[in-house]
Design a protein around this motif. Structure first.
Motif, PDB file in Angstrom:
ATOM      1  N   MET A 284       0.814  -1.209   0.000  1.00 27.65           N
ATOM      2  CA  MET A 284       0.000   0.000   0.000  1.00 27.65           C
ATOM      3  C   MET A 284       0.851   1.265   0.000  1.00 27.65           C
ATOM      4  SD  MET A 284      -3.094  -1.259   2.539  1.00 27.65           S
ATOM      5  CE  MET A 284      -2.071  -2.093   3.764  1.00 27.65           C
ATOM      6  N   ASN A 285       0.385   2.268  -0.724  1.00 27.97           N
ATOM      7  CA  ASN A 285       1.062   3.555  -0.818  1.00 27.97           C
ATOM      8  C   ASN A 285       0.923   4.283   0.520  1.00 27.97           C
ATOM      9  OD1 ASN A 285       1.866   6.202  -1.349  1.00 27.97           O
ATOM     10  ND2 ASN A 285       0.894   6.276  -3.361  1.00 27.97           N
ATOM     11  N   THR A 286       2.011   4.362   1.256  1.00 26.34           N
ATOM     12  CA  THR A 286       1.957   4.976   2.587  1.00 26.34           C
ATOM     13  C   THR A 286       2.217   6.480   2.565  1.00 26.34           C
ATOM     14  OG1 THR A 286       4.313   4.578   3.022  1.00 26.34           O
ATOM     15  CG2 THR A 286       2.782   2.811   3.612  1.00 26.34           C
ATOM     16  N   ALA A 287       2.470   7.024   1.362  1.00 26.72           N
ATOM     17  CA  ALA A 287       2.878   8.430   1.287  1.00 26.72           C
ATOM     18  C   ALA A 287       1.800   9.367   0.776  1.00 26.72           C
ATOM     19  CB  ALA A 287       4.123   8.557   0.394  1.00 26.72           C
ATOM     20  N   SER A 288       0.838   8.866   0.008  1.00 21.90           N
ATOM     21  CA  SER A 288      -0.163   9.767  -0.561  1.00 21.90           C
ATOM     22  C   SER A 288      -1.482   9.038  -0.767  1.00 21.90           C
ATOM     23  CB  SER A 288       0.324  10.337  -1.903  1.00 21.90           C
ATOM     24  OG  SER A 288       0.510   9.308  -2.852  1.00 21.90           O
ATOM     25  N   GLY A 289      -2.543   9.812  -1.007  1.00 22.83           N
ATOM     26  CA  GLY A 289      -3.860   9.222  -1.155  1.00 22.83           C
ATOM     27  C   GLY A 289      -4.408   8.769   0.185  1.00 22.83           C
ATOM     28  N   ILE A 290      -5.582   8.145   0.170  1.00 20.43           N
ATOM     29  CA  ILE A 290      -6.189   7.767   1.447  1.00 20.43           C
ATOM     30  C   ILE A 290      -5.426   6.630   2.129  1.00 20.43           C
ATOM     31  CG2 ILE A 290      -8.468   8.558   0.696  1.00 20.43           C
ATOM     32  CD1 ILE A 290      -9.314   5.634   0.442  1.00 20.43           C
ATOM     33  N   THR A 291      -4.598   5.872   1.381  1.00 21.35           N
ATOM     34  CA  THR A 291      -3.822   4.803   2.016  1.00 21.35           C
ATOM     35  C   THR A 291      -2.639   5.354   2.812  1.00 21.35           C
ATOM     36  OG1 THR A 291      -2.624   4.480  -0.070  1.00 21.35           O
ATOM     37  CG2 THR A 291      -4.467   2.982   0.394  1.00 21.35           C
ATOM     38  N   ALA A 292      -2.400   6.649   2.756  1.00 19.90           N
ATOM     39  CA  ALA A 292      -1.382   7.257   3.624  1.00 19.90           C
ATOM     40  C   ALA A 292      -1.829   7.224   5.086  1.00 19.90           C
ATOM     41  CB  ALA A 292      -1.097   8.689   3.191  1.00 19.90           C
ATOM     42  N   ASP A 293      -3.121   7.021   5.303  1.00 21.34           N
ATOM     43  CA  ASP A 293      -3.674   6.933   6.655  1.00 21.34           C
ATOM     44  C   ASP A 293      -3.575   5.479   7.135  1.00 21.34           C
ATOM     45  OD1 ASP A 293      -5.239   6.779   8.949  1.00 21.34           O
ATOM     46  OD2 ASP A 293      -6.776   8.148   8.173  1.00 21.34           O
ATOM     47  N   PRO A 294      -2.854   5.217   8.233  1.00 16.85           N
ATOM     48  CA  PRO A 294      -2.724   3.841   8.730  1.00 16.85           C
ATOM     49  C   PRO A 294      -4.070   3.190   9.025  1.00 16.85           C
ATOM     50  CG  PRO A 294      -1.159   5.287   9.836  1.00 16.85           C
ATOM     51  CD  PRO A 294      -2.063   6.162   9.043  1.00 16.85           C
ATOM     52  N   ALA A 295      -5.069   3.979   9.389  1.00 17.62           N
ATOM     53  CA  ALA A 295      -6.387   3.414   9.676  1.00 17.62           C
ATOM     54  C   ALA A 295      -7.014   2.820   8.418  1.00 17.62           C
ATOM     55  CB  ALA A 295      -7.296   4.485  10.271  1.00 17.62           C
ATOM     56  N   VAL A 296      -6.818   3.482   7.285  1.00 16.54           N
ATOM     57  CA  VAL A 296      -7.326   2.947   6.023  1.00 16.54           C
ATOM     58  C   VAL A 296      -6.594   1.648   5.683  1.00 16.54           C
ATOM     59  CG1 VAL A 296      -7.551   3.352   3.534  1.00 16.54           C
ATOM     60  CG2 VAL A 296      -8.029   5.208   5.163  1.00 16.54           C
ATOM     61  N   ARG A 297      -5.300   1.641   5.925  1.00 17.44           N
ATOM     62  CA  ARG A 297      -4.526   0.425   5.643  1.00 17.44           C
ATOM     63  C   ARG A 297      -4.997  -0.724   6.535  1.00 17.44           C
ATOM     64  NH1 ARG A 297      -0.149   4.296   5.649  1.00 17.44           N
ATOM     65  NH2 ARG A 297       0.865   3.360   7.479  1.00 17.44           N
ATOM     66  N   PHE A 469      16.891  -6.522  13.328  1.00 18.00           N
ATOM     67  CA  PHE A 469      15.927  -6.878  12.283  1.00 18.00           C
ATOM     68  C   PHE A 469      14.578  -7.257  12.895  1.00 18.00           C
ATOM     69  CE2 PHE A 469      19.875  -8.327   9.765  1.00 18.00           C
ATOM     70  CZ  PHE A 469      20.067  -7.036   9.263  1.00 18.00           C
ATOM     71  N   THR A 470      14.605  -7.871  14.068  1.00 22.44           N
ATOM     72  CA  THR A 470      13.352  -8.211  14.756  1.00 22.44           C
ATOM     73  C   THR A 470      12.598  -6.942  15.165  1.00 22.44           C
ATOM     74  OG1 THR A 470      14.220 -10.328  15.573  1.00 22.44           O
ATOM     75  CG2 THR A 470      12.391  -9.347  16.793  1.00 22.44           C
ATOM     76  N   ALA A 471      13.316  -5.995  15.740  1.00 24.16           N
ATOM     77  CA  ALA A 471      12.684  -4.736  16.149  1.00 24.16           C
ATOM     78  C   ALA A 471      12.129  -3.980  14.941  1.00 24.16           C
ATOM     79  CB  ALA A 471      13.688  -3.865  16.901  1.00 24.16           C
ATOM     80  N   ALA A 472      12.861  -4.013  13.846  1.00 25.66           N
ATOM     81  CA  ALA A 472      12.391  -3.335  12.633  1.00 25.66           C
ATOM     82  C   ALA A 472      11.103  -3.982  12.119  1.00 25.66           C
ATOM     83  CB  ALA A 472      13.468  -3.382  11.555  1.00 25.66           C
ATOM     84  N   GLN A 473      11.061  -5.319  12.096  1.00 24.91           N
ATOM     85  CA  GLN A 473       9.848  -6.010  11.640  1.00 24.91           C
ATOM     86  C   GLN A 473       8.646  -5.668  12.510  1.00 24.91           C
ATOM     87  OE1 GLN A 473      10.479 -10.359  10.400  1.00 24.91           O
ATOM     88  NE2 GLN A 473      12.439  -9.838  11.338  1.00 24.91           N
ATOM     89  N   GLU A 474       8.854  -5.610  13.811  1.00 23.77           N
ATOM     90  CA  GLU A 474       7.744  -5.307  14.713  1.00 23.77           C
ATOM     91  C   GLU A 474       7.170  -3.926  14.422  1.00 23.77           C
ATOM     92  OE1 GLU A 474       9.697  -5.900  18.416  1.00 23.77           O
ATOM     93  OE2 GLU A 474       9.244  -8.061  18.506  1.00 23.77           O
ATOM     94  N   GLN A 475       8.032  -2.962  14.102  1.00 23.90           N
ATOM     95  CA  GLN A 475       7.556  -1.611  13.801  1.00 23.90           C
ATOM     96  C   GLN A 475       6.859  -1.569  12.440  1.00 23.90           C
ATOM     97  OE1 GLN A 475       7.579   1.169  15.922  1.00 23.90           O
ATOM     98  NE2 GLN A 475       6.125   1.750  14.320  1.00 23.90           N
ATOM     99  N   ILE A 476       7.418  -2.271  11.455  1.00 26.91           N
ATOM    100  CA  ILE A 476       6.808  -2.304  10.121  1.00 26.91           C
ATOM    101  C   ILE A 476       5.416  -2.923  10.195  1.00 26.91           C
ATOM    102  CG2 ILE A 476       7.001  -3.312   7.808  1.00 26.91           C
ATOM    103  CD1 ILE A 476      10.115  -3.190   8.291  1.00 26.91           C
ATOM    104  N   ILE A 477       5.298  -4.005  10.961  1.00 23.48           N
ATOM    105  CA  ILE A 477       3.993  -4.652  11.139  1.00 23.48           C
ATOM    106  C   ILE A 477       3.014  -3.685  11.804  1.00 23.48           C
ATOM    107  CG2 ILE A 477       2.783  -6.474  12.398  1.00 23.48           C
ATOM    108  CD1 ILE A 477       5.379  -8.189  11.943  1.00 23.48           C
ATOM    109  N   ALA A 478       3.476  -2.967  12.818  1.00 20.82           N
ATOM    110  CA  ALA A 478       2.620  -2.003  13.522  1.00 20.82           C
ATOM    111  C   ALA A 478       2.184  -0.860  12.601  1.00 20.82           C
ATOM    112  CB  ALA A 478       3.350  -1.447  14.741  1.00 20.82           C
ATOM    113  N   ASP A 479       3.026  -0.513  11.637  1.00 23.33           N
ATOM    114  CA  ASP A 479       2.707   0.576  10.706  1.00 23.33           C
ATOM    115  C   ASP A 479       1.789   0.133   9.566  1.00 23.33           C
ATOM    116  OD1 ASP A 479       4.146   2.418  12.144  1.00 23.33           O
ATOM    117  OD2 ASP A 479       5.974   2.251  10.921  1.00 23.33           O
ATOM    118  N   ARG A 480       1.489  -1.143   9.492  1.00 19.77           N
ATOM    119  CA  ARG A 480       0.513  -1.679   8.525  1.00 19.77           C
ATOM    120  C   ARG A 480       0.856  -1.270   7.092  1.00 19.77           C
ATOM    121  NH1 ARG A 480      -3.525  -3.843  11.503  1.00 19.77           N
ATOM    122  NH2 ARG A 480      -3.752  -3.090  13.672  1.00 19.77           N
ATOM    123  N   VAL A 481       2.076  -1.583   6.696  1.00 19.27           N
ATOM    124  CA  VAL A 481       2.553  -1.190   5.370  1.00 19.27           C
ATOM    125  C   VAL A 481       1.931  -2.041   4.270  1.00 19.27           C
ATOM    126  CG1 VAL A 481       4.629  -0.902   3.950  1.00 19.27           C
ATOM    127  CG2 VAL A 481       4.713  -0.418   6.402  1.00 19.27           C
TER     128      VAL A 481
END
Length: 519
Positions: A284-297, A469-481
């Motif tokens: 998902m496009n995390t930078a623009s459009g409505i998918t920039a909103d984590p809630a939409v993702r 790498f584990t800490a990075a994955q946990e944050q990426i998952i939380a950010d719903r990319v």
């Protein structure tokens, strides 16, 4: 070999068409190869180019892997093993590495391979910045010390760099330079061969077929390999099924699960399941459009019918994804399998006042799972009040779209995976903001993640690197990319005359150089 009459007819027809329409890579009129010395692969992995710089694309890699040699590779157990490079040694702070090369490698042109060819290959990849160049982000320069030694200087510490060389095919520098033209030989290499691999290119018809001939001067020569290896590029599963059944091809990749079942238990055929690091995503496009909103993702994640994907699209031949990397990858975070919750997804969209909004999705129609997944998501999003417009693209077209923030679609369907069995470089390539416009599909940017990934890549302590790498994955998952969809089972279907279908981590289908004819 079984089915000899029909398969002989098929190979003559294929090569006859190629001779009529091909204007590239042909060495002139030559007799069709003897059928009992030939293996024909039917595959939907249609290369856009044979330039080995694009071996990051599984479609290109599947053919070019037979034409070129690598410096190193990984075995079935994920252990780094020597090929052209017999030894490698990092300096104390992992900012340079020196390779020792074999002295018996010969290109198809007859020219010996030396350290100068390795330098040329790395410099060309870095200069063009395409494909496999994404694995060389730490590359600064290289120097040929002598014919069998090359020192590579890195722009930052990177203890995983040698692993990245498992995706680099060494080119014949003299031949490529001779045909460089105005585009660093991209046009020429698109349909010609400058390798030292176990096969050389005899004839190539883009989007139709490639005819390879065993290179008997290869340092890896094995007389058990077929004399001729032919690729027939066929994107329809039903056509692949029928060709295999009639003897028109001997090995098939890309059969749908439904078409595979017709060969189960059938005399003269074998189904070979292989492990895979492949995973299907909606990025998902995390930078623009409505998918920039984590809630939409989050709403999109909740809307998708994961169980329907496995049961209907994959016919049960796969699993729901449980993280941002396949379970076959070490040091990955298991976030649990996703579950559909239409009511929760609909509530999020309603609370945001976004009912009736329109999103765009890009997908590759030649890949059945992608096409069906795109249609399923379109239906699922309609149920929560969103309209999804579908756009068909080729893989190069998709990469062109994400190179410009103005053209990045809201969602892209793609397979991705570690190109070699280390999770750090994959995370770095897909989620570090330095790769926005290249391989960061979702334009994702999180300074904390960038820092963790760069620390892990530079670490000389494997445990400390894994912790980063584990800490990075946990944050990426939380950010719903992404929507992490499925881990499909890779099954190759073959005639029983063919053996050597084996798992290798750096080949997402299988290693064609291992194919042999049963005695």
């Amino acid at each position: 070999m079984k089915h000899s009459l029909s398969r002989t007819t098929a190979v003559f027809a294929t090569l006859a068409v190629g001779a009529l329409v091909s204007g590239c890579a042909s060495t002139g009129t030559s007799p069709a190869p003897a059928r009992d010395e030939t293996v024909i692969i039917g595959t939907g992995a249609v290369p856009q180019s044979l330039d080995p710089i694009l071996a990051s694309d599984v479609q290109t890699d599947f053919t070019t892997g037979a034409l070129y040699d690598k410096l190193v590779d990984y075995d079935a157990n994920g252990e780094l093993v020597p090929l052209i490079a017999t030894e490698w040694e990092y300096n104390a702070d992992a900012t340079s590495v020196t390779l020792t090369l074999r002295d018996d490698v010969v290109f198809h042109s007859g020219t010996p391979l030396t350290a100068a060819d390795v330098v040329y290959t790395l410099d060309r990849d870095a200069r063009l910045g395409l494909g496999v160049a994404s694995f060389l982000s730490s590359y600064a320069s290289a120097e040929a010390i002598d014919d069998t030694h090359v020192t590579i200087t890195l722009n930052s510490p990177n203890t995983t760099f040698v692993g990245a060389l498992s995706k680099i095919y060494v080119v014949d520098s003299a031949l490529v330079a001779e045909n460089a033209g105005s585009d660093d030989a991209q046009s020429w290499l698109a349909s010609n061969d400058a390798g030292s691999g176990v096969y050389s290119l005899e004839d190539y018809t883009a989007n139709q077929s490639a005819e390879l001939v065993r290179f008997d001067d290869s340092w890896r020569f094995d007389e058990a390999r077929p004399t001729n290896l032919v690729y027939r590029y066929i994107t329809e599963s039903s056509t692949l099924r029928d060709e295999l059944a009639s003897g028109g091809v001997d090995v098939v990749t890309g059969l749908t699960a439904t078409d595979q079942t017709g060969f189960e238990g059938k005399d003269g055929f074998a189904l070979v399941p292989l492990p895979t690091m492949m995973q299907l995503y909606f990025m998902m496009n995390t930078a623009s459009g409505i998918t920039a909103d984590p809630a939409v993702r989050e709403a999109i994640q909740l809307a998708y019918d994961y169980e329907g994907h496995i049961s209907s699209i994959l016919s049960g031949k796969g699993e729901i994804a449980s993280g941002i990397a396949s379970p076959a990858v070490t040091c990955r975070v298991d976030s649990g399998t996703s579950e559909q919750d239409v009511a929760a997804a609909k509530a999020i969209i309603s609370d945001l006042g976004l009912e009736g909004s329109t999103l765009t999705l890009a997908y590759q129609s030649v890949i059945p799972e992608h096409q069906k997944a795109a249609t399923l998501l379109q239906s699922n999003l309609k149920d929560i009040g969103l309209t999804l417009e579908l756009k068909t693209v080729t893989y190069p077209e998709y990469m062109a779209l994400i190179s410009d923030p103005a053209t990045v679609p809201d969602i892209g369907v793609l397979w991705d995976f570690p190109y070699y069995p280390e999770i750090g470089p994959m995370l770095h390539r897909v989620y570090d903001s330095v790769f926005i416009g290249q391989s960061n599909y979702g334009l994702y940017s999180n300074p904390e993640v960038d820092s963790l990934l760069e620390s892990g890549i530079a670490s000389t302590d494997p445990e400390a690197a894994c912790a980063d790498f584990t800490a990075a994955q946990e944050q990426i998952i939380a950010d719903r990319v992404s929507v992490n969809v499925s881990n499909p089972t890779t099954t190759v279907v073959t005639s029983s005359d063919v053996t050597g279908i084996e798992y290798r981590p750096t080949y997402q289908l299988f290693d064609p150089t291992l194919l042999t004819l049963a005695e």
